[in-house]
Design a protein around this motif. Structure first.
Motif, short mmCIF file in Angstrom:
data_model
loop_
_atom_site.label_atom_id
_atom_site.label_comp_id
_atom_site.label_asym_id
_atom_site.label_seq_id
_atom_site.Cartn_x
_atom_site.Cartn_y
_atom_site.Cartn_z
N ASP A 12 17.99 21.78 18.37
CA ASP A 12 16.64 21.36 18.77
C ASP A 12 16.48 19.84 18.72
OD1 ASP A 12 13.79 23.15 18.76
OD2 ASP A 12 13.67 20.97 18.61
N GLU A 13 15.98 19.30 19.83
CA GLU A 13 15.87 17.83 19.89
C GLU A 13 14.75 17.29 19.00
OE1 GLU A 13 13.35 19.53 23.10
OE2 GLU A 13 15.45 19.82 22.58
N LYS A 14 13.92 18.22 18.46
CA LYS A 14 12.86 17.75 17.55
C LYS A 14 13.29 17.73 16.08
CE LYS A 14 8.86 19.16 20.25
NZ LYS A 14 7.71 20.06 20.30
N ASN A 15 14.45 18.31 15.78
CA ASN A 15 14.90 18.34 14.38
C ASN A 15 14.95 16.93 13.80
OD1 ASN A 15 15.26 21.10 14.29
ND2 ASN A 15 17.44 21.01 14.82
N PHE A 30 14.65 8.01 4.98
CA PHE A 30 15.09 9.40 5.14
C PHE A 30 15.53 9.69 6.57
CE2 PHE A 30 13.75 13.70 6.51
CZ PHE A 30 14.69 14.43 5.80
N LEU A 31 14.68 9.34 7.54
CA LEU A 31 14.93 9.75 8.94
C LEU A 31 16.19 9.12 9.51
CD1 LEU A 31 11.31 9.82 10.39
CD2 LEU A 31 12.90 11.74 10.20
N ASN A 32 16.57 7.97 9.01
CA ASN A 32 17.78 7.32 9.54
C ASN A 32 18.99 7.54 8.65
OD1 ASN A 32 16.49 6.38 11.84
ND2 ASN A 32 15.68 4.60 10.74
N SER A 33 18.94 8.58 7.83
CA SER A 33 20.05 8.82 6.89
C SER A 33 21.06 9.82 7.43
CB SER A 33 19.52 9.34 5.55
OG SER A 33 18.93 10.63 5.74
N GLY A 34 20.81 10.37 8.65
CA GLY A 34 21.68 11.41 9.18
C GLY A 34 23.11 10.95 9.41
N ASN A 35 23.28 9.64 9.65
CA ASN A 35 24.62 9.12 9.88
C ASN A 35 25.01 8.08 8.84
OD1 ASN A 35 22.89 7.15 10.68
ND2 ASN A 35 23.71 6.88 12.75
N LYS A 36 24.41 8.22 7.66
CA LYS A 36 24.66 7.23 6.60
C LYS A 36 24.85 7.92 5.25
CE LYS A 36 21.78 3.73 8.81
NZ LYS A 36 21.23 4.64 9.86
N PRO A 94 5.90 12.55 16.64
CA PRO A 94 5.88 11.43 17.58
C PRO A 94 5.23 10.18 16.97
CG PRO A 94 4.93 13.42 18.57
CD PRO A 94 5.21 13.73 17.14
N GLU A 95 4.25 10.40 16.08
CA GLU A 95 3.57 9.24 15.49
C GLU A 95 4.32 8.67 14.27
OE1 GLU A 95 2.50 12.38 15.63
OE2 GLU A 95 1.34 12.97 13.86
N GLY A 96 5.52 9.21 14.00
CA GLY A 96 6.30 8.75 12.86
C GLY A 96 6.23 9.77 11.74
N GLY A 97 7.21 9.75 10.88
CA GLY A 97 7.24 10.69 9.77
C GLY A 97 7.67 12.08 10.21
N THR A 98 7.44 13.05 9.33
CA THR A 98 7.89 14.42 9.60
C THR A 98 6.76 15.40 9.32
OG1 THR A 98 8.68 14.52 7.32
CG2 THR A 98 10.31 13.99 9.02
N SER A 120 0.83 -1.20 0.00
CA SER A 120 0.00 0.00 0.00
C SER A 120 0.86 1.25 0.00
CB SER A 120 -0.88 0.01 1.24
OG SER A 120 -0.09 0.33 2.36
N GLU A 121 0.27 2.35 -0.44
CA GLU A 121 1.00 3.61 -0.48
C GLU A 121 1.42 4.04 0.93
OE1 GLU A 121 0.51 8.12 -2.18
OE2 GLU A 121 -1.11 6.68 -2.48
N ALA A 122 0.51 3.84 1.90
CA ALA A 122 0.81 4.25 3.28
C ALA A 122 2.01 3.49 3.82
CB ALA A 122 -0.41 4.02 4.16
N GLU A 123 2.03 2.20 3.58
CA GLU A 123 3.16 1.40 4.04
C GLU A 123 4.45 1.87 3.40
OE1 GLU A 123 3.05 -2.96 3.86
OE2 GLU A 123 0.92 -2.69 4.30
N ASN A 124 4.37 2.17 2.13
CA ASN A 124 5.58 2.60 1.44
C ASN A 124 6.04 3.96 1.90
OD1 ASN A 124 6.29 0.44 -0.28
ND2 ASN A 124 4.38 0.83 -1.36
N LYS A 125 5.09 4.81 2.26
CA LYS A 125 5.47 6.12 2.79
C LYS A 125 6.25 5.92 4.08
CE LYS A 125 3.87 10.68 4.02
NZ LYS A 125 5.14 10.78 4.71
N HIS A 126 5.78 4.97 4.88
CA HIS A 126 6.44 4.68 6.14
C HIS A 126 7.89 4.21 5.89
CE1 HIS A 126 7.02 3.49 10.24
NE2 HIS A 126 7.42 2.30 9.81
N VAL A 127 8.04 3.30 4.93
CA VAL A 127 9.38 2.79 4.62
C VAL A 127 10.25 3.93 4.08
CG1 VAL A 127 10.65 1.14 3.18
CG2 VAL A 127 8.46 0.48 4.16
N GLY A 128 9.64 4.80 3.27
CA GLY A 128 10.38 5.96 2.74
C GLY A 128 10.80 6.90 3.85
#
Ligand SMILES: O=C(O)CCC(=O)C(=O)O
Ligand SMILES: [Fe+2]
Length: 306
Positions: A285-288, A76-82, A214-218, A64-72
């Protein structure tokens, strides 16, 4: 404007221009050898890119699109150190497959090139000219480096970057982000050269920040604007700044800027990273979206003095 310090790299005129306009072009900042070295390394990274395990951008087969958005989002969110590869939206067909070669599909590579990749690391963190510039621009205390990217802006499909200012994405209190943007190829009216709203850093409040939800995503969260500069941008007009390969563009964290779609037949490779000031002058900022990790704290530009 005077710093009371002797400028090391910039002329007083360039310094004044940066604080008047909110950005500054330094043509010829990179040597030909540096341009070729960074371009060759970028091409190597594109060669190394494998699609295996990549979430693609839109739909992947059967999910589903929603699932793929989550994977996307996770990608992105874990790319800060990669070192990760983000695709041009128009390179991915409705079938979830690339409609051109992988090398021609990557919009950008990020966000820890300056930490992980030896070539980008040495250029970014072992560069006396950059240190001198940081001291000139009042980042003389203890700047930290984060969020490095190569932006490819591919021929014909290279996505536009809508109007924004960088402190919204790398928020510190008070705002302190400073962008370093290096043209690795000529930037023309048709391949998506940067455009700026001159002076908007003095009239634009950082009124929102881009956060991890908090619920995931940005998403965006409103900020109290307090005693940040006020004013309006009425009557100001964007200026497109074409430039040659080797130009460094310094971007104040509050200046509004954007770039148009690449409609030309040529790429527009650029390397960019940001600096922020560290405590006690500014608090990250810890929310960045991008967060340091124990294994990869933000690197200091200057060796820590006792
Ligand atoms: O390269 C672009 O087109 C946009 C870059 C940008 O907004 C930045 O480096 O802050
Ligand atoms: Fe930007």
């Amino acid at each position: 404007m005077s710093t009371g310090r002797t400028l090391e790299f910039l002329t007083q005129e360039q310094f004044d221009q940066f604080y008047r306009d909110g950005y500054l072009l330094l043509p010829g900042f990179l040597s030909d050898e540096q341009i070729q070295g960074l371009l060759a390394r970028t091409k190597q990274l594109l060669d190394d890119f494998t699609l295996e395990g990549h979430p693609m951008t839109k739909f992947t087969t059967g999910e589903s699109e929603a699932e793929n958005k989550h994977v996307g989002d996770e990608y992105f969110l874990n790319s800060g150190n990669k070192i990760r590869y983000f695709l041009e939206e128009d390179a991915v067909g409705l079938d979830g497959q690339l409609n051109r070669s992988k090398e021609q599909s990557v919009n950008k590579i990020g966000h820890a090139l300056h930490e992980i990749d030896p070539v980008f690391r040495e250029f970014t963190l072992e560069n006396e000219k950059l240190r001198a510039l940081a001291r000139d621009l009042a980042f003389h205390r203890d700047p930290e480096v984060l969020q490095s990217m190569v932006i490819c802006k591919q021929p014909r499909i290279g996505a536009k970057v809508p109007e924004h200012n960088d402190s919204t994405f790398l928020y510190t209190d008070p705002p302190s982000a400073l962008g370093f943007w290096f043209a690795l190829e000529d930037c023309t009216p048709s391949n998506g050269a940067l455009s700026f709203l001159p002076g908007s850093h003095t009239t634009t409040k950082i009124a929102k920040r881009f956060v991890r939800l908090p619920e995931g995503g940005t998403g965006f969260e409103d900020l109290p604007v307090g005693d940040q500069p006020a004013g309006d941008n009425a009557g100001k007009e964007y200026i497109q700044e074409t430039c040659e390969a080797g130009t460094l563009v310094l971007i104040h964290g509050s200046v509004l800027h954007k770039s148009e779609r690449n409609t030309s037949a040529r790429t527009r490779f650029a390397y960019t990273f940001h600096m922020i000031e560290s405590p006690p002058l500014a608090k990250y900022d810890e929310k960045n979206w991008l967060q340091p990790t124990p294994a990869m704290p933000f690197s200091k530009l200057f060796a820590i003095k006792a």
